[in-house]
Design a protein around this motif. Structure first.
Motif, PDB file in Angstrom:
ATOM      1  N   PRO A   1      11.595  -4.425  16.722  1.00 21.17           N
ATOM      2  CA  PRO A   1      11.413  -4.122  15.297  1.00 21.17           C
ATOM      3  C   PRO A   1      11.702  -2.657  14.964  1.00 21.17           C
ATOM      4  O   PRO A   1      11.629  -1.778  15.823  1.00 21.17           O
ATOM      5  N   PHE A   2      11.995  -2.425  13.690  1.00 19.99           N
ATOM      6  CA  PHE A   2      12.332  -1.088  13.206  1.00 19.99           C
ATOM      7  C   PHE A   2      11.162  -0.490  12.442  1.00 19.99           C
ATOM      8  O   PHE A   2      10.465  -1.171  11.705  1.00 19.99           O
ATOM      9  N   GLU A   3      11.000   0.816  12.609  1.00 23.73           N
ATOM     10  CA  GLU A   3       9.886   1.535  11.977  1.00 23.73           C
ATOM     11  C   GLU A   3      10.248   2.107  10.622  1.00 23.73           C
ATOM     12  O   GLU A   3       9.373   2.401   9.809  1.00 23.73           O
ATOM     13  N   LEU A   4      11.542   2.256  10.375  1.00 26.94           N
ATOM     14  CA  LEU A   4      12.024   2.813   9.117  1.00 26.94           C
ATOM     15  C   LEU A   4      13.254   2.035   8.678  1.00 26.94           C
ATOM     16  O   LEU A   4      14.208   1.893   9.452  1.00 26.94           O
TER      17      LEU A   4
ATOM     18  N   TRP B   1      12.094  -8.137  11.867  1.00 26.42           N
ATOM     19  CA  TRP B   1      12.823  -6.872  11.853  1.00 26.42           C
ATOM     20  C   TRP B   1      11.914  -5.659  11.610  1.00 26.42           C
ATOM     21  O   TRP B   1      12.331  -4.524  11.837  1.00 26.42           O
ATOM     22  N   LEU B   2      10.692  -5.889  11.147  1.00 29.46           N
ATOM     23  CA  LEU B   2       9.820  -4.786  10.749  1.00 29.46           C
ATOM     24  C   LEU B   2       8.682  -4.564  11.740  1.00 29.46           C
ATOM     25  O   LEU B   2       7.976  -5.498  12.119  1.00 29.46           O
ATOM     26  N   ALA B   3       8.508  -3.299  12.135  1.00 28.96           N
ATOM     27  CA  ALA B   3       7.350  -2.939  12.951  1.00 28.96           C
ATOM     28  C   ALA B   3       6.078  -3.109  12.117  1.00 28.96           C
ATOM     29  O   ALA B   3       6.118  -3.220  10.893  1.00 28.96           O
ATOM     30  N   LYS B   4       4.937  -3.110  12.794  1.00 26.95           N
ATOM     31  CA  LYS B   4       3.671  -3.396  12.115  1.00 26.95           C
ATOM     32  C   LYS B   4       3.450  -2.494  10.907  1.00 26.95           C
ATOM     33  O   LYS B   4       3.044  -2.957   9.844  1.00 26.95           O
ATOM     34  N   ARG B   5       3.704  -1.207  11.063  1.00 24.90           N
ATOM     35  CA  ARG B   5       3.512  -0.270   9.951  1.00 24.90           C
ATOM     36  C   ARG B   5       4.848   0.387   9.572  1.00 24.90           C
ATOM     37  O   ARG B   5       4.955   1.606   9.432  1.00 24.90           O
ATOM     38  N   ALA B   6       5.837  -0.460   9.396  1.00 17.44           N
ATOM     39  CA  ALA B   6       7.164   0.025   9.017  1.00 17.44           C
ATOM     40  C   ALA B   6       7.136   0.627   7.616  1.00 17.44           C
ATOM     41  O   ALA B   6       6.360   0.215   6.748  1.00 17.44           O
ATOM     42  N   LEU B   7       8.000   1.613   7.412  1.00 13.53           N
ATOM     43  CA  LEU B   7       8.237   2.180   6.084  1.00 13.53           C
ATOM     44  C   LEU B   7       9.562   1.621   5.576  1.00 13.53           C
ATOM     45  O   LEU B   7      10.565   1.634   6.297  1.00 13.53           O
TER      46      LEU B   7
ATOM     47  N   PRO C   1       3.115  -9.359  -0.228  1.00 17.00           N
ATOM     48  CA  PRO C   1       1.774  -8.828  -0.512  1.00 17.00           C
ATOM     49  C   PRO C   1       1.291  -7.810   0.509  1.00 17.00           C
ATOM     50  O   PRO C   1       0.386  -7.026   0.220  1.00 17.00           O
ATOM     51  N   ASN C   2       1.874  -7.821   1.707  1.00 19.67           N
ATOM     52  CA  ASN C   2       1.461  -6.859   2.743  1.00 19.67           C
ATOM     53  C   ASN C   2       2.278  -5.570   2.705  1.00 19.67           C
ATOM     54  O   ASN C   2       2.180  -4.752   3.599  1.00 19.67           O
ATOM     55  N   TRP C   3       3.095  -5.360   1.648  1.00 20.93           N
ATOM     56  CA  TRP C   3       3.807  -4.101   1.463  1.00 20.93           C
ATOM     57  C   TRP C   3       3.063  -3.268   0.427  1.00 20.93           C
ATOM     58  O   TRP C   3       2.897  -3.672  -0.721  1.00 20.93           O
ATOM     59  N   GLN C   4       2.617  -2.103   0.826  1.00 20.73           N
ATOM     60  CA  GLN C   4       1.890  -1.202  -0.072  1.00 20.73           C
ATOM     61  C   GLN C   4       2.851  -0.170  -0.657  1.00 20.73           C
ATOM     62  O   GLN C   4       3.541   0.536   0.078  1.00 20.73           O
ATOM     63  N   LEU C   5       2.894  -0.058  -1.984  1.00 22.72           N
ATOM     64  CA  LEU C   5       3.759   0.914  -2.641  1.00 22.72           C
ATOM     65  C   LEU C   5       3.177   2.314  -2.475  1.00 22.72           C
ATOM     66  O   LEU C   5       2.061   2.591  -2.897  1.00 22.72           O
ATOM     67  N   LEU C   6       3.969   3.208  -1.856  1.00 20.35           N
ATOM     68  CA  LEU C   6       3.533   4.587  -1.648  1.00 20.35           C
ATOM     69  C   LEU C   6       4.138   5.546  -2.668  1.00 20.35           C
ATOM     70  O   LEU C   6       3.466   6.470  -3.135  1.00 20.35           O
ATOM     71  N   LYS C   7       5.420   5.348  -2.988  1.00 19.29           N
ATOM     72  CA  LYS C   7       6.131   6.243  -3.892  1.00 19.29           C
ATOM     73  C   LYS C   7       7.004   5.413  -4.821  1.00 19.29           C
ATOM     74  O   LYS C   7       7.555   4.395  -4.422  1.00 19.29           O
TER      75      LYS C   7
ATOM     76  N   VAL D   1      18.751   4.732 -11.657  1.00 18.97           N
ATOM     77  CA  VAL D   1      18.355   4.352 -10.307  1.00 18.97           C
ATOM     78  C   VAL D   1      16.837   4.400 -10.149  1.00 18.97           C
ATOM     79  O   VAL D   1      16.198   5.384 -10.510  1.00 18.97           O
ATOM     80  N   ARG D   2      16.278   3.339  -9.596  1.00 18.21           N
ATOM     81  CA  ARG D   2      14.854   3.275  -9.253  1.00 18.21           C
ATOM     82  C   ARG D   2      14.751   3.330  -7.737  1.00 18.21           C
ATOM     83  O   ARG D   2      15.450   2.596  -7.033  1.00 18.21           O
ATOM     84  N   TYR D   3      13.901   4.203  -7.217  1.00 19.86           N
ATOM     85  CA  TYR D   3      13.770   4.254  -5.762  1.00 19.86           C
ATOM     86  C   TYR D   3      12.300   4.312  -5.384  1.00 19.86           C
ATOM     87  O   TYR D   3      11.500   4.998  -6.013  1.00 19.86           O
ATOM     88  N   GLN D   4      11.966   3.558  -4.345  1.00 21.16           N
ATOM     89  CA  GLN D   4      10.569   3.336  -3.977  1.00 21.16           C
ATOM     90  C   GLN D   4      10.399   3.363  -2.459  1.00 21.16           C
ATOM     91  O   GLN D   4      11.326   3.045  -1.710  1.00 21.16           O
ATOM     92  N   LEU D   5       9.204   3.705  -2.028  1.00 19.25           N
ATOM     93  CA  LEU D   5       8.869   3.687  -0.611  1.00 19.25           C
ATOM     94  C   LEU D   5       7.635   2.821  -0.409  1.00 19.25           C
ATOM     95  O   LEU D   5       6.618   3.007  -1.086  1.00 19.25           O
ATOM     96  N   TYR D   6       7.732   1.883   0.531  1.00 21.65           N
ATOM     97  CA  TYR D   6       6.638   0.960   0.835  1.00 21.65           C
ATOM     98  C   TYR D   6       6.184   1.119   2.281  1.00 21.65           C
ATOM     99  O   TYR D   6       6.972   1.451   3.168  1.00 21.65           O
ATOM    100  N   LEU D   7       4.913   0.852   2.502  1.00 17.92           N
ATOM    101  CA  LEU D   7       4.340   0.786   3.839  1.00 17.92           C
ATOM    102  C   LEU D   7       3.991  -0.660   4.122  1.00 17.92           C
ATOM    103  O   LEU D   7       3.270  -1.299   3.347  1.00 17.92           O
ATOM    104  N   ARG D   8       4.476  -1.160   5.231  1.00 19.00           N
ATOM    105  CA  ARG D   8       4.230  -2.562   5.580  1.00 19.00           C
ATOM    106  C   ARG D   8       3.038  -2.673   6.520  1.00 19.00           C
ATOM    107  O   ARG D   8       2.894  -1.942   7.498  1.00 19.00           O
ATOM    108  N   GLU D   9       2.143  -3.585   6.192  1.00 19.85           N
ATOM    109  CA  GLU D   9       1.020  -3.924   7.064  1.00 19.85           C
ATOM    110  C   GLU D   9       1.298  -5.277   7.720  1.00 19.85           C
ATOM    111  O   GLU D   9       1.802  -6.184   7.055  1.00 19.85           O
ATOM    112  N   SER D  10       0.974  -5.398   8.982  1.00 23.66           N
ATOM    113  CA  SER D  10       1.191  -6.665   9.662  1.00 23.66           C
ATOM    114  C   SER D  10       0.346  -7.769   9.050  1.00 23.66           C
ATOM    115  O   SER D  10      -0.781  -7.547   8.606  1.00 23.66           O
TER     116      SER D  10
END
Length: 204
Positions: free
Chosen positions: A130-133, A157-163, A179-185, A192-201
């Motif tokens: 899995p990928f972390e970013l 494809w996503l690590a437990k706490r992938a960004l 639902p397990n993706w938390q919006l950080l930014k 253009v809309r750009y966002q960063l999410y943190l994924r929880e397993s």
């Protein structure tokens, strides 16, 4: 990370400076890399890229990164410049993919892989490491995020706490976010809309 009409490159020029991308920081700071002249190539602008990597300041070094719609390689090469451990860049358009490979050779970089295939087809396969970013900057107005996001979750494809970074057109319907993706930014620059999410397993 650019755009051709294919499902694996980014759309409509946004930077107004075709022909090269500039690396902002890291080991290749200030270096310019050529971009193949593919119709509709849309490198992420320096303004947006700088904001994104400020968000990721402590997260890039040694990470495994996936640039799903690589196009010009703007995001993938910036991650490599900032000492990412490994970057996979997926780009369907053969000429753009060849340019990415040539740029890797110019930089004498062995920490990256260029995959010249349709991104959807690639992500339909299970991922054992899995990928972390993850960078998601698909062609605009093709609704590709609707297909890509579920595959990232379903195929491992996503690590437990992938960004996960999303870049998309501001108008139109937003993609469904797990639902397990938390919006950080969450920011906007022009259309253009750009966002960063943190994924929880989803598992313990």
């Amino acid at each position: 990370m650019a755009r051709s009409k294919s499902s694996a490159s980014r759309s409509t020029p946004a930077s107004g400076r075709s022909g090269t991308i500039r690396l902002i920081s890291g080991q290749w700071r200030g270096r310019k890399l050529p971009v193949h002249d593919v119709e509709g190539l849309r490198p992420t602008t320096d303004r947006v890229k700088e904001t994104l990597f400020n968000w990721l300041a402590t997260e890039v070094r040694d990470s495994r990164c996936l640039d799903v719609f690589a196009g010009s390689g703007s995001l993938g090469f910036e991650a490599l410049s900032r000492y990412a451990g490994y970057v996979m860049m997926i780009e369907q358009e053969p000429k753009a993919a060849r340019q990415l490979q040539q740029n890797l050779q110019t930089l004498q970089c062995e920490q990256a892989q260029i995959v010249c295939r349709d991104a959807i087809q690639v992500l339909q396969n299970p991922c054992s490491e899995p990928f972390e970013l993850v960078f998601l900057d698909p062609p605009f107005r093709k609704n590709l995020l609707l297909q890509v996001i579920p595959l990232l979750e379903q195929q491992g494809w996503l690590a437990k706490r992938a960004l996960i970074y999303l870049e998309r057109e501001n108008e139109g319907e937003a993609p469904e976010i797990p639902p397990n993706w938390q919006l950080l930014k969450d920011k906007q620059a022009g259309q253009v809309r750009y966002q960063l999410y943190l994924r929880e397993s989803t598992t313990e």
